[in-house]
Design an enzyme around this catalytic site. Structure first.
Site, PDB file in Angstrom:
ATOM      1  N   HIS A  23       0.918  -1.302   0.050  1.00  0.00           N
ATOM      2  CA  HIS A  23       0.059   0.020   0.034  1.00  0.00           C
ATOM      3  C   HIS A  23       0.935   1.478   0.007  1.00  0.00           C
ATOM      4  O   HIS A  23       1.567   1.483   0.984  1.00  0.00           O
ATOM      5  CB  HIS A  23      -0.875  -0.134   1.239  1.00  0.00           C
ATOM      6  CG  HIS A  23      -1.771   1.299   1.231  1.00  0.00           C
ATOM      7  ND1 HIS A  23      -3.253   0.934   1.418  1.00  0.00           N
ATOM      8  CD2 HIS A  23      -1.707   2.603   1.020  1.00  0.00           C
ATOM      9  CE1 HIS A  23      -3.781   2.119   1.343  1.00  0.00           C
ATOM     10  NE2 HIS A  23      -2.798   3.006   1.178  1.00  0.00           N
ATOM     11  N   ASN A  51      -5.085   7.509  -5.968  1.00  0.00           N
ATOM     12  CA  ASN A  51      -5.918   8.775  -5.638  1.00  0.00           C
ATOM     13  C   ASN A  51      -5.035   9.915  -6.326  1.00  0.00           C
ATOM     14  O   ASN A  51      -4.692  10.833  -5.198  1.00  0.00           O
ATOM     15  CB  ASN A  51      -6.135   8.720  -3.876  1.00  0.00           C
ATOM     16  CG  ASN A  51      -4.890   8.676  -3.218  1.00  0.00           C
ATOM     17  OD1 ASN A  51      -3.891   8.102  -3.642  1.00  0.00           O
ATOM     18  ND2 ASN A  51      -4.960   9.425  -2.270  1.00  0.00           N
ATOM     19  N   ASP A 256       1.345   2.659   3.448  1.00  0.00           N
ATOM     20  CA  ASP A 256       0.746   3.824   3.279  1.00  0.00           C
ATOM     21  C   ASP A 256       1.645   5.287   3.459  1.00  0.00           C
ATOM     22  O   ASP A 256       1.028   6.171   3.772  1.00  0.00           O
ATOM     23  CB  ASP A 256      -0.482   3.826   4.491  1.00  0.00           C
ATOM     24  CG  ASP A 256      -1.470   4.929   3.769  1.00  0.00           C
ATOM     25  OD1 ASP A 256      -1.520   5.290   2.835  1.00  0.00           O
ATOM     26  OD2 ASP A 256      -2.283   5.465   4.879  1.00  0.00           O
ATOM     27  N   ALA A 272      -3.630  14.944   5.666  1.00  0.00           N
ATOM     28  CA  ALA A 272      -3.358  13.514   6.203  1.00  0.00           C
ATOM     29  C   ALA A 272      -2.339  12.500   5.701  1.00  0.00           C
ATOM     30  O   ALA A 272      -2.532  12.589   4.355  1.00  0.00           O
ATOM     31  CB  ALA A 272      -4.741  12.679   6.370  1.00  0.00           C
TER      32      ALA A 272
HETATM   33  O1  DOR Z   1      -3.375   9.380   5.614  1.00  0.00           O
HETATM   34  C1  DOR Z   1      -3.584   9.159   4.655  1.00  0.00           C
HETATM   35  N1  DOR Z   1      -3.069   9.645   3.632  1.00  0.00           N
HETATM   36  N2  DOR Z   1      -4.549   8.337   4.325  1.00  0.00           N
HETATM   37  C2  DOR Z   1      -5.108   8.032   3.377  1.00  0.00           C
HETATM   38  O2  DOR Z   1      -6.182   7.370   3.235  1.00  0.00           O
HETATM   39  C3  DOR Z   1      -4.833   8.821   2.046  1.00  0.00           C
HETATM   40  C4  DOR Z   1      -3.249   9.225   2.456  1.00  0.00           C
HETATM   41  C5  DOR Z   1      -2.707  10.040   1.146  1.00  0.00           C
HETATM   42  O3  DOR Z   1      -3.249   9.812   0.115  1.00  0.00           O
HETATM   43  O4  DOR Z   1      -2.169  11.298   1.634  1.00  0.00           O
HETATM   44 ZN    ZN Z   2      -3.487   5.186   1.594  1.00  0.00          ZN
END
Ligand code: DOR
Ligand code: ZN
Length: 353
Positions: A23, A51, A256, A272
């Protein structure tokens, strides 16, 4: 664990099969040149989140994006980005077979408004059922950002409520759809995944293994510790550590790692995401070692994810040594700067080859 890791462990180092990051966010454009080399220096493959703005919703877009990522891999490093599509309310079911045939490995569900670049996400899972049926038929995994988006639900409860109100009914309707609950953060998620059959798995980040929610507020608000799902209380961190180190094939590595320019994190409405790619394996080694389970790192990082996705294990190795080193304060990110999680701090493990 391979013999090599057992042998090396006593000497303060561990050699594991080259791992996969199941991820990862690498963004696009100028950012690729900064972040892709960090991941490619550690991992043989990574599952790339879709994304972007606009999101990656077609096989053709995914393949072009894959080429741009490959162009940012430094010469001499072997790294394969594995591509995903972004699920929208109207992603055509016919796209799934096309994607599967082209080597796209999964489709990602973001509830609309749940996180960074999720405005094109799903507004009602039932709207996607024809596409999910095609995915179940084709063996295409569904990756879930498992949080409800209602502002009436406390931000710390959004994962647990998602599992109960969204995931459980979804699982009933699609008993053989491969699903990965991404970046789990709670005891409830661990319990849910453990109780499921082989069609459900979960990724766990290094930062959710290392930190609880106090980290966001220690000595003042610390935006680089803000991610979604947000860090939870210590009991949840302990549950995640147990899950990652218990030897269950259902839990595997997904960083992530999510780069955002410093000025967008240190902001009135900070983004985030924690940037961990620069020291990802080092951070996981630290977490596993502190739990007395460094011998469980290889399967978590290098085998269980590949097995779930039906991919062969990687052939090379990665060696980490117990050695203190200081993380840089920042890196250039295109015209901006990027701060890694734990910037300027000392880590106990270092990748040596
Ligand atoms: O903290 C996060 N950042 N959570 C996510 O689900 C997306 C990610 C991002 O693309 O920055
Ligand atoms: Zn993510």
């Amino acid at each position: 664990m391979s013999m090599s890791s057992q042998n090396c462990l006593s000497g303060g180092s561990i050699t594991i099969t080259r791992p996969d990051d199941c991820h990862l966010h690498v963004r696009d454009g100028d950012a690729l040149a900064c972040v892709v080399p960090h991941t490619a220096a550690r991992f043989a493959r990574a599952i790339i989140m879709p994304n972007l703005r606009p999101p990656v919703t077609t096989t053709a877009q995914a393949l072009l994006y894959q080429q741009r990522i490959l162009s940012a891999v430094p010469p001499g490093l072997a790294f394969l980005p594995l591509m995903t599509l972004y699920l929208t309310d109207d992603l055509d079911a016919d796209e799934i077979k096309r994607a599967r045939d082209a080597g796209v490995v999964a489709v990602k569900l973001y509830p609309a408004g749940a996180t960074t670049n999720s405005d094109a996400g799903v507004t009602d899972i039932r709207k996607t059922y024809a596409t999910l049926e095609a995915m179940q038929r084709e063996g295409m995994p569904l990756l879930l950002h498992g949080e409800v988006t209602s502002h009436a639900i406390d931000v710390f409860d959004r994962e647990a409520v998602f599992i109960e109100t969204q995931l459980m009914p979804l699982r009933q309707d699609f008993p053989e759809l491969k699903m990965v609950l991404e970046h789990i953060t709670t005891h409830e998620a661990v319990q849910y995944v453990l109780a499921c059959d082989r069609w459900t798995a979960a990724t766990i980040t290094a930062h959710h293994l290392l930190f609880n929610r106090n980290a966001i507020f220690a000595g003042g608000i610390r935006p680089h510790y803000f991610c979604l799902p947000v860090l939870k209380r210590e009991t949840h961190r302990q549950a995640l550590l147990s899950a990652a180190t218990c030897g269950s094939r259902k839990f595997f590595l997904g960083t992530d790692s999510a780069p955002h320019a410093i000025h967008l994190k240190e902001n009135n409405s900070g983004c985030a995401g924690c940037y961990t790619a620069f020291a990802a394996m080092e951070l996981y080694a630290q977490a596993f070692d502190a739990a007395g389970a460094i011998d469980k790192l290889e399967a978590f990082a290098s085998f269980y994810g590949a097995d779930f996705y039906g991919l062969p294990h990687n052939t090379g190795t990665l060696t980490l040594r117990r050695e203190s080193w200081r993380l840089p304060d920042s890196f250039p990110l295109g015209q901006d700067q990027l701060k890694p999680l734990c910037s300027g701090e000392t880590l106990a493990w270092r990748v040596v080859s």
